[in-house]
Motif scaffolding. Sequence first.
Motif, PDB file in Angstrom:
ATOM      1  N   TRP A  65       0.878  -1.185   0.000  1.00  0.00           N
ATOM      2  CA  TRP A  65       0.000   0.000   0.000  1.00  0.00           C
ATOM      3  C   TRP A  65       0.905   1.222   0.000  1.00  0.00           C
ATOM      4  CZ3 TRP A  65      -4.629   1.660  -1.141  1.00  0.00           C
ATOM      5  CH2 TRP A  65      -5.099   2.878  -0.635  1.00  0.00           C
ATOM      6  N   LEU A  92      -4.696  -1.453   4.405  1.00  0.00           N
ATOM      7  CA  LEU A  92      -4.866  -0.084   3.903  1.00  0.00           C
ATOM      8  C   LEU A  92      -4.683   0.857   5.084  1.00  0.00           C
ATOM      9  CD1 LEU A  92      -5.869  -1.324   1.264  1.00  0.00           C
ATOM     10  CD2 LEU A  92      -7.722   0.340   1.257  1.00  0.00           C
ATOM     11  N   SER A 126      -9.567  -8.151   2.061  1.00  0.00           N
ATOM     12  CA  SER A 126      -9.493  -6.772   1.555  1.00  0.00           C
ATOM     13  C   SER A 126     -10.215  -5.797   2.462  1.00  0.00           C
ATOM     14  CB  SER A 126     -10.108  -6.685   0.146  1.00  0.00           C
ATOM     15  OG  SER A 126      -9.312  -7.377  -0.779  1.00  0.00           O
ATOM     16  N   LEU A 154     -11.368  -1.757   3.358  1.00  0.00           N
ATOM     17  CA  LEU A 154     -11.602  -0.449   2.740  1.00  0.00           C
ATOM     18  C   LEU A 154     -12.180   0.495   3.782  1.00  0.00           C
ATOM     19  CD1 LEU A 154     -11.676   1.442   0.269  1.00  0.00           C
ATOM     20  CD2 LEU A 154     -13.962   0.547  -0.241  1.00  0.00           C
ATOM     21  N   LEU A 175     -11.532  -5.230  -3.652  1.00  0.00           N
ATOM     22  CA  LEU A 175     -12.345  -4.012  -3.669  1.00  0.00           C
ATOM     23  C   LEU A 175     -11.553  -2.898  -4.346  1.00  0.00           C
ATOM     24  CD1 LEU A 175     -13.299  -4.152   0.123  1.00  0.00           C
ATOM     25  CD2 LEU A 175     -14.839  -4.745  -1.768  1.00  0.00           C
ATOM     26  N   HIS A 176     -12.251  -2.026  -5.089  1.00  0.00           N
ATOM     27  CA  HIS A 176     -11.606  -0.781  -5.522  1.00  0.00           C
ATOM     28  C   HIS A 176     -11.299   0.038  -4.275  1.00  0.00           C
ATOM     29  CE1 HIS A 176     -10.582   2.894  -7.490  1.00  0.00           C
ATOM     30  NE2 HIS A 176     -11.575   3.524  -6.897  1.00  0.00           N
ATOM     31  N   GLU A 177     -10.067   0.579  -4.201  1.00  0.00           N
ATOM     32  CA  GLU A 177      -9.546   1.039  -2.917  1.00  0.00           C
ATOM     33  C   GLU A 177      -9.550   2.550  -2.699  1.00  0.00           C
ATOM     34  OE1 GLU A 177      -6.718  -2.764  -1.823  1.00  0.00           O
ATOM     35  OE2 GLU A 177      -5.777  -1.104  -2.910  1.00  0.00           O
ATOM     36  N   ASN A 178     -10.297   3.306  -3.511  1.00  0.00           N
ATOM     37  CA  ASN A 178     -10.438   4.746  -3.256  1.00  0.00           C
ATOM     38  C   ASN A 178      -9.092   5.462  -3.195  1.00  0.00           C
ATOM     39  OD1 ASN A 178     -13.216   4.771  -3.195  1.00  0.00           O
ATOM     40  ND2 ASN A 178     -13.409   4.911  -0.979  1.00  0.00           N
ATOM     41  N   GLU A 232     -17.605   7.136  -0.832  1.00  0.00           N
ATOM     42  CA  GLU A 232     -17.868   6.421   0.414  1.00  0.00           C
ATOM     43  C   GLU A 232     -19.262   5.798   0.405  1.00  0.00           C
ATOM     44  OE1 GLU A 232     -16.730   8.394   3.985  1.00  0.00           O
ATOM     45  OE2 GLU A 232     -14.618   8.342   3.392  1.00  0.00           O
ATOM     46  N   ILE A 279     -19.407   1.263  -3.950  1.00  0.00           N
ATOM     47  CA  ILE A 279     -18.287   0.341  -3.775  1.00  0.00           C
ATOM     48  C   ILE A 279     -18.239  -0.613  -4.969  1.00  0.00           C
ATOM     49  CG2 ILE A 279     -17.217  -1.366  -2.257  1.00  0.00           C
ATOM     50  CD1 ILE A 279     -17.614   1.433  -0.978  1.00  0.00           C
TER      51      ILE A 279
END
Length: 417
Positions: free
Chosen positions: A155, A220, A264, A266, A329-332, A340, A343
Motif C-alpha cells: 500500500w 490499507l 481486503s 476499505l 475491492l476498488h480502494e479509493n 464512500e 463500492i
Amino acid sequence: MASIDLPKPDFARNMTLIGHSDIGGRGDGLQLMVHRGHAYVAHPWSQGFSIVDVRDPKNPATVNYVPAPANSWNIHLQTHDDLLLVINALDLFADVETFTDEKAYYTQSVGETVASKKRERAWTAGMSVFDISVPDRPRKIGQLDVEGVGFHRLWYVGGRYAYASALLDGFTDYIFVTIDMADPTRPELVGQWWLPGMNRAAGETPDWGDGKRYALHHALVHGDTAYACWRDGGLTLLDIKDHSAPKLIRHHNWCPPYGGGTHSPLPLPGRDLLVVADEAVLDNEEDGRKHTWIFDIRVPENPISISTFPIPAEIDYAKKGGHFGPHNLHENRPGSFVSETLIFATWQNAGIRAFDISDPYHPVETGALVPAAPTTMTDRRPGRPKVIQSADVFVDANGLIYATDYNAGLEIIEYGG
C-alpha cells in the motif's frame, strides 16, 4: 468497430463492456493500477508485469512487458506520481509439487511449507522501485531486499511510508511491515507487527490449529491507523503513529464460525465505516459462503458488523466451477474514483459488481458484469476450470472500471450510474 471483437459477457446489468485486451498474450492478471492513461498489470503465471496504454479505452494497446527476476513473481504493485513499486517474492505457483492443490496454499502456513523444502535461495525477495515519469518505459531506480519468501502486497499513496505484507525468515507467514521511502532509491524496512504465534524464531507457537492460515494479505492505511486483513486470522486495527513500532488497537476474528479468508479492507473515514471482504479460496464454496462485511468503527477498539453485501444470484454460481465469492475491492486511491457510498468489487466467477451503501444497514447491488470465459488458460495448475475468475478492480477518476482475470485478460467497463 472495435466492439465487434469484444467477448460477449455472460451477464451484464447497468454495466457495459467497452474494451478488452489480452495483454499481449499474457492474459493472466492480478493487481492492476491505472495511472496517467496506462494500466500496470501484475501477472501470477506469466511472471513480471505488463503496461497497457488505455488512453483510448475502446482500443487498449499493450506497450511493454517487464519480466520478473528468476524464480520470482511480481503479483502486486502500486503507482503514485513518478513511482511504481513492485513486489518480489518466490514464485510459489511454479512449485507444482507443493502448491498444485489450492488447499496447500490456503490452509497451511506458507513460511513453514517453504522452509520444509530446504530449498536453495534462488529468488528475489522484497520490492523494486521504478521511475515511471515516462509511463510506458519503467526505469528501475531502487530495490529493497529481505531474507525470506518476500513481499505479497503493498500500500503506497505517496508520502514517506509504504506498507507491505512480508514473509521474512523465522515467521510462519506474511506479517505487517512499514517501509521508509524518504529515498526511493534506497527504501528501508523500519517496523514490523505480527499476530502472536507467528514468530517461530522467537519461540512463539501457533495456537490456531491445523487447516487454518494466519497471514497478512494486506493493509490499507488512513491517518495513523492501518486496517489489516489476516486471512483466517481476521482483522486488526493498528496504531502506526510510530512507524518503527506499530501497536494493536483491536484484533477481531470471526473465523470460526465463518470460513476465514479475510482479504481486503476499505476504510471509509468520512462515515466511520470499514468494508471488509472475505476471499472465497476454494472451488464450489468448499470453504463456505464468503461475505463482504460493513463494520461501524466509530469506536475503533470495538468494530461492530452491521450488514453484509447481497450475494449475486442470477444463476447458481456455487455450481458454475471455480471460486464464487468476494476477492478485491476498488480502494479509493487518491487520483482514482473515490466514493464512500458506491463500492466496486470483484466476485470471481460472478464477475465485477457495484454496490450502493448509502444506507450501510441495507447495501444494494446497482450493477454487474460477468465477463466471458477465457479462451485460453494461462493458469498452469492442472484441472483448473475454464471459467472467469475476476481478480482485481480499479476505477479511474472518470468512473471507468478496469478488471483483471487469472486467464481472460483486461476488461474495461462503463458503469451506468
